[in-house]
Design an enzyme around this catalytic site. Structure first.
Site, mmCIF file in Angstrom:
data_model
loop_
_atom_site.group_PDB
_atom_site.id
_atom_site.type_symbol
_atom_site.label_atom_id
_atom_site.label_comp_id
_atom_site.label_asym_id
_atom_site.label_seq_id
_atom_site.Cartn_x
_atom_site.Cartn_y
_atom_site.Cartn_z
ATOM 1 N N CYS A 1 -58.249 -19.417 -14.769
ATOM 2 C CA CYS A 1 -57.204 -19.943 -13.879
ATOM 3 C C CYS A 1 -57.470 -19.557 -12.430
ATOM 4 O O CYS A 1 -57.231 -20.349 -11.521
ATOM 5 C CB CYS A 1 -55.828 -19.453 -14.330
ATOM 6 S SG CYS A 1 -55.313 -20.272 -15.865
ATOM 7 N N GLU B 1 -50.494 -24.092 -26.546
ATOM 8 C CA GLU B 1 -51.481 -23.563 -27.479
ATOM 9 C C GLU B 1 -51.805 -24.592 -28.563
ATOM 10 O O GLU B 1 -50.949 -25.351 -29.000
ATOM 11 C CB GLU B 1 -50.957 -22.261 -28.089
ATOM 12 C CG GLU B 1 -50.812 -21.185 -27.024
ATOM 13 C CD GLU B 1 -50.395 -19.827 -27.549
ATOM 14 O OE1 GLU B 1 -50.021 -19.719 -28.740
ATOM 15 O OE2 GLU B 1 -50.441 -18.873 -26.748
ATOM 16 N N ASN C 1 -47.969 -22.687 -20.759
ATOM 17 C CA ASN C 1 -49.112 -22.672 -21.664
ATOM 18 C C ASN C 1 -48.833 -23.507 -22.909
ATOM 19 O O ASN C 1 -47.712 -23.533 -23.438
ATOM 20 C CB ASN C 1 -49.561 -21.244 -22.016
ATOM 21 C CG ASN C 1 -48.477 -20.328 -22.502
ATOM 22 O OD1 ASN C 1 -47.294 -20.528 -22.231
ATOM 23 N ND2 ASN C 1 -48.866 -19.303 -23.238
ATOM 24 N N CYS D 1 -53.832 -22.804 -20.291
ATOM 25 C CA CYS D 1 -52.950 -21.863 -19.595
ATOM 26 C C CYS D 1 -51.949 -22.610 -18.696
ATOM 27 O O CYS D 1 -52.221 -23.715 -18.222
ATOM 28 C CB CYS D 1 -53.762 -20.948 -18.697
ATOM 29 S SG CYS D 1 -54.797 -19.764 -19.553
ATOM 30 N N CYS E 1 -55.600 -15.304 -15.696
ATOM 31 C CA CYS E 1 -56.933 -15.076 -16.269
ATOM 32 C C CYS E 1 -58.017 -15.585 -15.321
ATOM 33 O O CYS E 1 -57.738 -16.293 -14.344
ATOM 34 C CB CYS E 1 -57.045 -15.760 -17.632
ATOM 35 S SG CYS E 1 -57.244 -17.540 -17.535
ATOM 36 N N GLU F 1 -51.060 -22.049 -15.586
ATOM 37 C CA GLU F 1 -51.506 -22.327 -14.212
ATOM 38 C C GLU F 1 -52.345 -23.595 -14.171
ATOM 39 O O GLU F 1 -52.212 -24.431 -13.270
ATOM 40 C CB GLU F 1 -52.350 -21.159 -13.666
ATOM 41 C CG GLU F 1 -51.647 -19.823 -13.607
ATOM 42 C CD GLU F 1 -51.832 -18.996 -14.870
ATOM 43 O OE1 GLU F 1 -51.731 -19.551 -15.982
ATOM 44 O OE2 GLU F 1 -52.069 -17.789 -14.742
#
Ligand code: THU
Length: 125
Positions: free
Chosen positions: A88, A45, A43, A54, A85, A56
């Site tokens: 993803c 940010e 990830n 994310c 999530c 994935e």
């Protein structure tokens, strides 16, 4: 032949590279292609929080950008074994199909092995 354990180890390595200073929730992913290449993601940010990506999706978009189109499985590692999530799940469904999804905490104590269709029933698209 790449085992699930090798894929998990790669995802743990990827988790160590996560750029997650705001959430302090590092996530690592390792995506296995049909040709047995492993493409990692973590990830990333952003200061503008919603632009965060994310692990994935970083792995999948990175793999697609490298020309990989067919995938066997993905390992996802967090500190607590958290599930992917919804966004993803949708991207895994759209670009990787019904692959094996291995979810684990980094101590490998809470492992779940599932498939896209089981965590995204009745998908869009
Ligand atoms: N995150 C992922 O990398 N993958 C998921 O499936 C869920 C959430 C990241 C996004 C953000 O950087 C942090 O975890 C906390 O939400």
């Amino acid at each position: 032949m790449i085992s699930d354990d090798i894929l998990i180890e790669k995802a743990i390595e990827a988790q160590g590279k996560a750029m997650a200073p705001y959430s302090n929730y590092p996530v690592g992913a390792a995506l296995l292609t049909n040709n047995d290449n492993i493409i990692i993601g973590f990830n990333i940010e952003s200061k503008a929080y919603p632009t965060t990506l994310c692990a994935e999706r970083v792995a999948i978009f990175s793999a697609l950008s490298l020309g990989h189109k067919n995938f066997k499985s993905i390992a996802v590692v967090t500190n607590d074994g958290g599930m992917p999530c919804g966004s993803c799940r949708q991207i895994i469904h759209e670009f990787a199909g019904d692959i094996k999804i291995i979810i684990t905490d980094k101590e490998k104590k809470n492992q779940i092995k599932t498939k896209t269709k089981d965590i995204l029933p009745h998908p869009f698209g």
